[in-house]
Design an enzyme around this catalytic site. Structure first.
Site, PDB file in Angstrom:
ATOM      1  CB  ALA A   1      -0.887  -0.025   1.239  1.00  0.00           C
TER       2      ALA A   1
ATOM      3  N   GLY B   1       0.803  -4.945   0.968  1.00  0.00           N
ATOM      4  CA  GLY B   1      -0.420  -4.993   0.167  1.00  0.00           C
ATOM      5  C   GLY B   1      -0.205  -5.656  -1.190  1.00  0.00           C
TER       6      GLY B   1
ATOM      7  CD  GLU C   1      -2.211  -7.469   3.092  1.00  0.00           C
ATOM      8  OE1 GLU C   1      -1.868  -6.319   2.754  1.00  0.00           O
ATOM      9  OE2 GLU C   1      -2.797  -7.719   4.153  1.00  0.00           O
TER      10      GLU C   1
ATOM     11  CD  GLU D   1       1.982  -5.481   5.679  1.00  0.00           C
ATOM     12  OE1 GLU D   1       2.757  -6.418   5.997  1.00  0.00           O
ATOM     13  OE2 GLU D   1       1.155  -5.578   4.748  1.00  0.00           O
TER      14      GLU D   1
HETATM   15  N1  CAA Z   1       4.708   3.216  -0.729  1.00  0.00           N
HETATM   16  C1  CAA Z   1       5.143   4.370  -1.236  1.00  0.00           C
HETATM   17  N2  CAA Z   1       6.294   4.483  -1.940  1.00  0.00           N
HETATM   18  C2  CAA Z   1       7.031   3.367  -2.099  1.00  0.00           C
HETATM   19  C3  CAA Z   1       6.632   2.119  -1.572  1.00  0.00           C
HETATM   20  C4  CAA Z   1       5.404   2.079  -0.845  1.00  0.00           C
HETATM   21  N3  CAA Z   1       4.914   0.925  -0.349  1.00  0.00           N
HETATM   22  N4  CAA Z   1       7.581   1.203  -1.869  1.00  0.00           N
HETATM   23  C5  CAA Z   1       8.530   1.853  -2.578  1.00  0.00           C
HETATM   24  N5  CAA Z   1       8.210   3.153  -2.704  1.00  0.00           N
HETATM   25  C6  CAA Z   1       8.959   4.204  -3.426  1.00  0.00           C
HETATM   26  C7  CAA Z   1      10.172   4.655  -2.639  1.00  0.00           C
HETATM   27  O1  CAA Z   1       9.821   5.608  -1.669  1.00  0.00           O
HETATM   28  C8  CAA Z   1      11.032   5.203  -3.733  1.00  0.00           C
HETATM   29  O2  CAA Z   1      10.559   6.488  -4.077  1.00  0.00           O
HETATM   30  P1  CAA Z   1      11.624   7.691  -4.336  1.00  0.00           P
HETATM   31  O3  CAA Z   1      12.396   7.231  -5.540  1.00  0.00           O
HETATM   32  O4  CAA Z   1      10.753   8.851  -4.578  1.00  0.00           O
HETATM   33  O5  CAA Z   1      12.467   7.755  -3.120  1.00  0.00           O
HETATM   34  C9  CAA Z   1      10.733   4.297  -4.920  1.00  0.00           C
HETATM   35  O6  CAA Z   1       9.497   3.660  -4.628  1.00  0.00           O
HETATM   36  C10 CAA Z   1      11.776   3.209  -5.112  1.00  0.00           C
HETATM   37  O7  CAA Z   1      11.921   2.528  -3.874  1.00  0.00           O
HETATM   38  P2  CAA Z   1      13.354   2.308  -3.182  1.00  0.00           P
HETATM   39  O8  CAA Z   1      14.292   3.395  -3.521  1.00  0.00           O
HETATM   40  O9  CAA Z   1      13.100   2.049  -1.740  1.00  0.00           O
HETATM   41  O10 CAA Z   1      13.792   0.968  -3.941  1.00  0.00           O
HETATM   42  P3  CAA Z   1      14.771  -0.148  -3.407  1.00  0.00           P
HETATM   43  O11 CAA Z   1      14.998  -1.061  -4.577  1.00  0.00           O
HETATM   44  O12 CAA Z   1      15.945   0.407  -2.709  1.00  0.00           O
HETATM   45  O13 CAA Z   1      13.913  -0.947  -2.278  1.00  0.00           O
HETATM   46  C11 CAA Z   1      11.945  -2.027  -1.406  1.00  0.00           C
HETATM   47  C12 CAA Z   1      12.786  -1.679  -2.660  1.00  0.00           C
HETATM   48  C13 CAA Z   1      12.725  -3.005  -0.536  1.00  0.00           C
HETATM   49  C14 CAA Z   1      10.670  -2.723  -1.914  1.00  0.00           C
HETATM   50  C15 CAA Z   1      11.600  -0.742  -0.623  1.00  0.00           C
HETATM   51  O14 CAA Z   1      11.095   0.212  -1.532  1.00  0.00           O
HETATM   52  C16 CAA Z   1      10.573  -0.952   0.454  1.00  0.00           C
HETATM   53  O15 CAA Z   1      10.908  -1.467   1.523  1.00  0.00           O
HETATM   54  N6  CAA Z   1       9.316  -0.525   0.208  1.00  0.00           N
HETATM   55  C17 CAA Z   1       8.256  -0.580   1.195  1.00  0.00           C
HETATM   56  C18 CAA Z   1       7.730  -1.998   1.369  1.00  0.00           C
HETATM   57  C19 CAA Z   1       6.668  -2.022   2.450  1.00  0.00           C
HETATM   58  O16 CAA Z   1       6.919  -1.728   3.603  1.00  0.00           O
HETATM   59  N7  CAA Z   1       5.432  -2.396   2.059  1.00  0.00           N
HETATM   60  C20 CAA Z   1       4.305  -2.453   2.982  1.00  0.00           C
HETATM   61  C21 CAA Z   1       3.487  -1.198   2.878  1.00  0.00           C
HETATM   62  S1  CAA Z   1       2.192  -1.126   4.086  1.00  0.00           S
HETATM   63  C22 CAA Z   1       0.968  -2.103   3.507  1.00  0.00           C
HETATM   64  O17 CAA Z   1       1.056  -2.647   2.428  1.00  0.00           O
HETATM   65  C23 CAA Z   1      -0.247  -2.247   4.398  1.00  0.00           C
HETATM   66  C24 CAA Z   1      -1.275  -3.235   3.968  1.00  0.00           C
HETATM   67  O18 CAA Z   1      -1.423  -4.261   4.563  1.00  0.00           O
HETATM   68  C25 CAA Z   1      -2.164  -2.980   2.838  1.00  0.00           C
END
Ligand code: CAA
Length: 257
Positions: free
Chosen positions: A65, A108, A111, A131
């Protein structure tokens, strides 16, 4: 004009929906989920569509998400936003839905993939429910579906540590249908979709429902549903056609009625 959040392509009876927010690894914001459900509604109503593929890009199916859209939101706002109402609709569409997963399927994203009926995954795909690292937890069924797929012991560890797991592990526990080389993911998903698309659509829908009954209800409730669903097949032209085609030693032609 800005890029669409979902790109739709038709390939005969198969529709391919591509999540299209590559700059944020297909983070699932409210607008994208709205658009996804809208597209699924249209495909549901389109009699020519027999099977749907949901995919992302080579880097991410979806990295969860949209965190930027959730950061700072209060409990009351989150509750009233009721964002998962849309997510809950996804397994309720009656046409078979295949997730073609490359790259990250996290939070998400994992999911969403698990809400689909089948998952074809790249050998490089990365699954997980991270998460907890955000001080949160899955909200779109991650804790429920992961436990049902891999059992309590492994799911609990992944949910509590936020660690990711490989496509191979997802395959071994039955979460993923097939693992293929990265470049073959969409091709393999289309092959499967086309095979399903040529089956009897009403039977396919009833089978989907029966499988979810197996997951979600006590056995006898599922058995009762299954028995009635079996009888329902006999109300379709396709069932008559399927059996007649067998007797006449030819391929059946199913019409979806
Ligand atoms: N939401 C918003 N932006 C996101 C995102 C997310 N879930 N995942 C990645 N991005 C964005 C980053 O902020 C980044 O943006 P900028 O270039 O503007 O900085 C861009 O995508 C590229 O990401 P990274 O630079 O972080 O890429 P990476 O290859 O170094 O890392 C990753 C990849 C490990 C997937 C890392 O992006 C990450 O950890 N993302 C978040 C994953 C996460 O925590 N997901 C759970 C979200 S909560 C949820 O989903 C709740 C639910 O149950 C529905």
């Amino acid at each position: 004009m800005s890029e669409p959040l979902i790109v739709k392509k038709m390939e005969g009876p198969v529709a391919v929906l591509q999540l299209n927010r590559p700059h944020v690894l297909n983070a699932l914001n409210l607008a994208l989920m709205d658009e996804l459900v809208e597209q699924l509604k249209q495909l549901q109503a389109d009699q020519d569509v027999r099977c749907i593929i949901l995919t992302g890009n080579h880097k991410a199916f979806a990295a969860g998400a949209d965190i930027d859209e959730m950061a700072g939101v209060s409990l009351a706002e989150m509750k009233m936003r009721n964002q998962f109402m849309l997510w809950d609709l996804i397994p309720r569409f009656t046409k078979p839905l295949i997730a073609a997963v490359q790259g990250y399927a996290l939070g998400g994203g994992c999911e969403l993939a698990m809400s689909c009926d089948l998952i074809i995954a790249s050998e490089k795909a990365v699954f997980g429910q991270p998460e907890i690292n955000l001080g949160a937890m899955p909200g779109a069924g991650g804790a429920q579906r992961l436990v049902k797929a891999m059992g309590k012991a492994r799911a609990m560890a992944y949910l509590l540590t936020g660690r990711s797991f490989t496509a191979q592990e997802a395959y071994e526990c039955g979460l993923v249908t097939k693992v293929v080389p990265d470049e073959l993911v969409l091709e393999e998903a289309k092959k499967l979709a086309l095979e399903i698309a040529h089956k009897a659509p009403v039977a396919a829908t009833l089978i989907k429902e029966a499988v979810y009954k197996a997951l979600d209800t006590p056995t006898q409730v599922g058995m009762d549903f299954e028995r009635n669903a079996f009888y329902m097949c006999f109300g379709t032209e396709d069932c008559r056609e399927g059996m007649k085609a067998f007797q006449e030693k030819r391929k059946p032609s199913f019409k979806g009625r």
